[in-house]
Scaffold this motif. Structure first.
Motif, PDB file in Angstrom:
ATOM      1  N   UNK A 281      10.201  10.002 -11.024  1.00 53.92           N
ATOM      2  CA  UNK A 281      10.601   8.761 -11.544  1.00 53.92           C
ATOM      3  C   UNK A 281      11.575   8.267 -10.715  1.00 53.92           C
ATOM      4  N   UNK A 282      12.598   8.966 -10.112  1.00 54.22           N
ATOM      5  CA  UNK A 282      13.511   8.498  -9.333  1.00 54.22           C
ATOM      6  C   UNK A 282      12.989   8.207  -8.012  1.00 54.22           C
ATOM      7  N   UNK A 283      12.005   9.016  -7.624  1.00 55.94           N
ATOM      8  CA  UNK A 283      11.436   8.251  -6.330  1.00 55.94           C
ATOM      9  C   UNK A 283      10.623   6.936  -6.684  1.00 55.94           C
ATOM     10  N   UNK A 284      10.169   6.859  -7.558  1.00 56.54           N
ATOM     11  CA  UNK A 284       9.402   5.510  -7.921  1.00 56.54           C
ATOM     12  C   UNK A 284      10.295   4.271  -7.973  1.00 56.54           C
ATOM     13  N   UNK A 285      11.529   4.608  -8.649  1.00 59.69           N
ATOM     14  CA  UNK A 285      12.631   3.504  -8.672  1.00 59.69           C
ATOM     15  C   UNK A 285      12.786   3.238  -7.215  1.00 59.69           C
ATOM     16  N   UNK A 286      13.393   4.270  -6.474  1.00 58.86           N
ATOM     17  CA  UNK A 286      13.869   3.981  -4.990  1.00 58.86           C
ATOM     18  C   UNK A 286      12.950   3.423  -4.310  1.00 58.86           C
ATOM     19  N   UNK A 287      11.485   3.537  -4.544  1.00 63.19           N
ATOM     20  CA  UNK A 287      10.550   2.772  -3.716  1.00 63.19           C
ATOM     21  C   UNK A 287      10.443   1.447  -4.237  1.00 63.19           C
ATOM     22  N   UNK A 288      10.812   1.011  -5.412  1.00 61.85           N
ATOM     23  CA  UNK A 288      10.752  -0.268  -5.778  1.00 61.85           C
ATOM     24  C   UNK A 288      11.895  -0.897  -5.439  1.00 61.85           C
ATOM     25  N   UNK A 289      13.001  -0.364  -5.414  1.00 59.98           N
ATOM     26  CA  UNK A 289      14.270  -0.802  -4.587  1.00 59.98           C
ATOM     27  C   UNK A 289      14.094  -1.268  -3.107  1.00 59.98           C
ATOM     28  N   UNK A 290      13.533  -0.282  -2.443  1.00 60.18           N
ATOM     29  CA  UNK A 290      13.251  -0.515  -1.063  1.00 60.18           C
ATOM     30  C   UNK A 290      12.350  -1.761  -0.908  1.00 60.18           C
ATOM     31  N   UNK A 291      11.237  -2.089  -1.577  1.00 57.88           N
ATOM     32  CA  UNK A 291      10.275  -2.803  -1.542  1.00 57.88           C
ATOM     33  C   UNK A 291      11.022  -4.318  -2.081  1.00 57.88           C
TER      34      UNK A 291
ATOM     35  N   UNK B 221       0.938  -1.118  -0.095  1.00 58.38           N
ATOM     36  CA  UNK B 221       0.061  -0.107   0.238  1.00 58.38           C
ATOM     37  C   UNK B 221       0.889   1.338  -0.092  1.00 58.38           C
ATOM     38  N   UNK B 222       2.097   1.338   0.682  1.00 54.83           N
ATOM     39  CA  UNK B 222       2.910   2.377   0.810  1.00 54.83           C
ATOM     40  C   UNK B 222       3.516   2.491  -0.681  1.00 54.83           C
ATOM     41  N   UNK B 223       3.861   1.483  -1.194  1.00 50.17           N
ATOM     42  CA  UNK B 223       4.291   1.393  -2.736  1.00 50.17           C
ATOM     43  C   UNK B 223       3.339   2.273  -3.445  1.00 50.17           C
ATOM     44  N   UNK B 224       2.122   1.765  -3.479  1.00 51.41           N
ATOM     45  CA  UNK B 224       1.230   2.537  -4.260  1.00 51.41           C
ATOM     46  C   UNK B 224       0.890   3.892  -3.956  1.00 51.41           C
TER      47      UNK B 224
ATOM     48  N   UNK C 219       3.304   5.738  -3.109  1.00 47.81           N
ATOM     49  CA  UNK C 219       4.519   6.216  -3.320  1.00 47.81           C
ATOM     50  C   UNK C 219       4.652   6.487  -4.789  1.00 47.81           C
ATOM     51  N   UNK C 220       3.851   5.704  -5.610  1.00 48.58           N
ATOM     52  CA  UNK C 220       3.657   5.723  -6.995  1.00 48.58           C
ATOM     53  C   UNK C 220       2.652   6.817  -7.344  1.00 48.58           C
ATOM     54  N   UNK C 221       1.659   6.967  -6.595  1.00 43.18           N
ATOM     55  CA  UNK C 221       0.797   8.145  -6.824  1.00 43.18           C
ATOM     56  C   UNK C 221       1.387   9.384  -6.451  1.00 43.18           C
ATOM     57  N   UNK C 222       2.254   9.565  -5.574  1.00 40.16           N
ATOM     58  CA  UNK C 222       3.101  10.698  -5.321  1.00 40.16           C
ATOM     59  C   UNK C 222       4.055  10.865  -6.628  1.00 40.16           C
ATOM     60  N   UNK C 223       4.605   9.717  -6.993  1.00 40.79           N
ATOM     61  CA  UNK C 223       5.872   9.898  -8.005  1.00 40.79           C
ATOM     62  C   UNK C 223       5.065  10.471  -9.274  1.00 40.79           C
ATOM     63  N   UNK C 224       3.618  10.254  -9.680  1.00 40.11           N
ATOM     64  CA  UNK C 224       2.807  10.819 -10.673  1.00 40.11           C
ATOM     65  C   UNK C 224       2.806  12.137 -10.628  1.00 40.11           C
ATOM     66  N   UNK C 225       2.110  12.543  -9.343  1.00 44.03           N
ATOM     67  CA  UNK C 225       2.206  14.119  -9.138  1.00 44.03           C
ATOM     68  C   UNK C 225       3.201  14.638  -9.083  1.00 44.03           C
ATOM     69  N   UNK C 226       4.467  14.301  -8.645  1.00 41.80           N
ATOM     70  CA  UNK C 226       5.616  14.980  -8.705  1.00 41.80           C
ATOM     71  C   UNK C 226       6.323  15.506 -10.283  1.00 41.80           C
ATOM     72  N   UNK C 227       5.828  14.226 -10.868  1.00 42.23           N
ATOM     73  CA  UNK C 227       6.514  14.769 -12.220  1.00 42.23           C
ATOM     74  C   UNK C 227       5.731  15.973 -13.130  1.00 42.23           C
ATOM     75  N   UNK C 228       4.303  15.813 -12.784  1.00 44.32           N
ATOM     76  CA  UNK C 228       3.799  17.081 -13.143  1.00 44.32           C
ATOM     77  C   UNK C 228       4.244  18.507 -12.678  1.00 44.32           C
ATOM     78  N   UNK C 229       5.048  18.391 -11.470  1.00 44.16           N
ATOM     79  CA  UNK C 229       5.455  19.674 -10.934  1.00 44.16           C
ATOM     80  C   UNK C 229       6.904  19.920 -11.432  1.00 44.16           C
ATOM     81  N   UNK C 230       7.369  18.873 -12.189  1.00 48.45           N
ATOM     82  CA  UNK C 230       8.725  19.144 -12.634  1.00 48.45           C
ATOM     83  C   UNK C 230       9.837  18.646 -11.766  1.00 48.45           C
ATOM     84  N   UNK C 231       9.281  17.480 -10.619  1.00 50.72           N
ATOM     85  CA  UNK C 231      10.077  17.165  -9.662  1.00 50.72           C
ATOM     86  C   UNK C 231      10.408  15.620 -10.096  1.00 50.72           C
ATOM     87  N   UNK C 232      11.576  14.994  -9.230  1.00 46.65           N
ATOM     88  CA  UNK C 232      12.004  13.808  -9.717  1.00 46.65           C
ATOM     89  C   UNK C 232      11.219  12.802  -9.199  1.00 46.65           C
TER      90      UNK C 232
END
Length: 117
Positions: A27-37, A7-10, A12-25
């Motif tokens: 995609x890197x947050x999503x990769x880091x979340x997948x690594x931690x999981x 659920x935390x990863x989901x 995090x994925x939603x937050x990552x999607x939102x951050x991309x539209x703000x011009x923030x990283x």
């Protein structure tokens, strides 16, 4: 416990999607979340390895960053931005990358301002 991390990863994925539209990283947050999981919950036999999954996500994130840079550069050229402005934006991006490591989110803004003046 695994459901909580999923659920935390989901989220995090939603937050990552939102951050991309703000011009923030995002995609890197999503990769880091997948690594931690993947570190906390290893893949089962016969499934893809952790490093292949995270490697693909890092490759996609790197390609997205390159594409974003190229689109910004060619878009700026379409609106007749000077070469000096493009170079200043590039230098500002590099400064933001360096400053952004210790000061997350603020580093991009500082780099942009330093590069434009």
């Amino acid at each position: 416990m695994e459901h909580l991390f999923f659920i935390l990863l989901i989220v995090l994925a939603g937050l990552s999607f939102f951050l991309v539209f703000l011009g923030l990283p995002g995609t890197w947050l999503l990769a880091a979340g997948a690594l931690l999981y993947g570190i906390f919950f290893p893949f089962q036999q016969g499934e893809a390895s952790l490093f292949s999954v995270v490697g693909v996500l890092v490759l996609i994130a790197a390609l997205a960053e390159i594409l974003e840079f190229l689109v910004g550069t060619f878009g700026a050229k379409k609106f007749k931005v000077s070469n000096g402005g493009l170079i200043a934006a590039f230098i500002g991006g590099l400064i933001g990358l360096i400053v952004g490591v210790p000061i997350f989110l603020i580093g991009s803004l500082v780099g942009m301002l330093l590069g434009s003046f």
